[in-house]
Design a protein around this motif. Structure first.
Motif, PDB file in Angstrom:
ATOM      1  N   ASP A  94       0.722  -1.290   0.213  1.00 35.66           N
ATOM      2  CA  ASP A  94       0.202   0.065   0.334  1.00 35.66           C
ATOM      3  C   ASP A  94       0.649   1.326   0.174  1.00 35.66           C
ATOM      4  N   ALA A  98       1.165   4.105  -2.925  1.00 39.19           N
ATOM      5  CA  ALA A  98       0.855   5.707  -2.681  1.00 39.19           C
ATOM      6  C   ALA A  98       1.832   6.498  -2.758  1.00 39.19           C
ATOM      7  N   ARG A 132      -8.427  -1.772  -3.171  1.00 36.92           N
ATOM      8  CA  ARG A 132      -7.737  -1.031  -3.050  1.00 36.92           C
ATOM      9  C   ARG A 132      -6.749  -0.427  -3.377  1.00 36.92           C
ATOM     10  N   GLU A 135      -8.488   3.329  -3.628  1.00 31.03           N
ATOM     11  CA  GLU A 135      -8.674   4.159  -1.809  1.00 31.03           C
ATOM     12  C   GLU A 135      -7.733   4.970  -2.154  1.00 31.03           C
ATOM     13  N   ILE A 136      -6.881   4.135  -2.800  1.00 30.55           N
ATOM     14  CA  ILE A 136      -5.067   4.726  -2.349  1.00 30.55           C
ATOM     15  C   ILE A 136      -5.379   5.981  -3.052  1.00 30.55           C
ATOM     16  N   ARG A 139      -6.676   8.632  -2.546  1.00 35.49           N
ATOM     17  CA  ARG A 139      -6.833   9.509  -1.171  1.00 35.49           C
ATOM     18  C   ARG A 139      -5.099  10.280  -1.382  1.00 35.49           C
ATOM     19  N   GLU A 140      -4.451   9.369  -2.006  1.00 34.01           N
ATOM     20  CA  GLU A 140      -3.100  10.597  -2.177  1.00 34.01           C
ATOM     21  C   GLU A 140      -3.153  11.109  -3.207  1.00 34.01           C
TER      22      GLU A 140
END
Ligand code: AR6
Length: 175
Positions: A94, A98, A132, A135-136, A139-140
């Protein structure tokens, strides 16, 4: 107006300041979006990648390097390397994914890029689970945009329907 947009299609057609490539540590090309970018962008991109490779030995996972866009409509290609999904150490994977988004954006900023397009890094050949990864990625990018007003537009370019639906759903719920 929102600075994040989701598109469905082929990233190599976009006329933006920079498109991001989901490359590998060798920087010598491959399949997937990497293959498409080198095919359409022509030999200049590979020459520049080789020069970077000679200088610094490729590109580590989570890092990013920049070349010109060759024959593409994009001015630059930012080559980043996402992690290969595996059964262990998901937290570390993860972080590496990111890092790939964050380091690509940081490099874009250094080159005065104001419009940038990302493919869904690691979710093809590298097998990272798509929900997954989405989402990352979101968010980043959202975190980065909050701090950096000079990037005007970030496109998430989704090649497959699953990714497109995921991004649409996640972004709609966060607006
Ligand atoms: N435009 C936008 N997205 C695309 C395109 C395109 N033209 N073609 C594929 N995708 P992948 P990875 C999507 O496999 O998982 C290469 O061999 C694809 O549907 O390109 O990070 C490299 O050299 C998927 O959602 O990259 C590395 O060895 C996303 O792009 C390895 O693959 C990423 O899939 C990297 O694997």
């Amino acid at each position: 107006m929102t600075r994040i947009e989701v598109l469905r299609g082929d990233i190599t057609t976009l006329a933006v300041d920079a498109i991001v490539n989901a490359a590998n540590t060798s920087l010598l090309g491959g399949g997937g979006v990497d293959g498409a970018i080198h095919r359409k962008g022509g030999p200049k991109i590979l020459e520049e990648c080789k020069a970077i490779r000679n200088r610094q030995g490729g590109c580590a996972t989570g890092e990013a390097v920049i070349t010109s866009g060759g024959n593409l409509n994009a001015k630059f290609v930012i080559h980043t390397v996402g992690p290969v999904w595996s059964g262990v150490d998901h937290g570390k994977l993860d972080v590496l994914l990111a890092n790939a988004y964050r380091n690509s954006l940081a490099l874009a900023l250094q080159h005065n890029v104001t419009t940038i397009a990302f493919p869904n890094i690691s979710t093809g050949i590298y097998g990272f689970p798509k929900p997954r990864a989405a989402e990352i990625a979101i968010r980043e990018v959202q975190n980065f945009l909050t701090k950096q007003p000079t990037i005007a537009k970030v496109f998430f370019v989704c090649f497959d329907e699953e990714n497109f639906d995921l991004y649409e759903t996640l972004l709609t719920s966060r607006r």
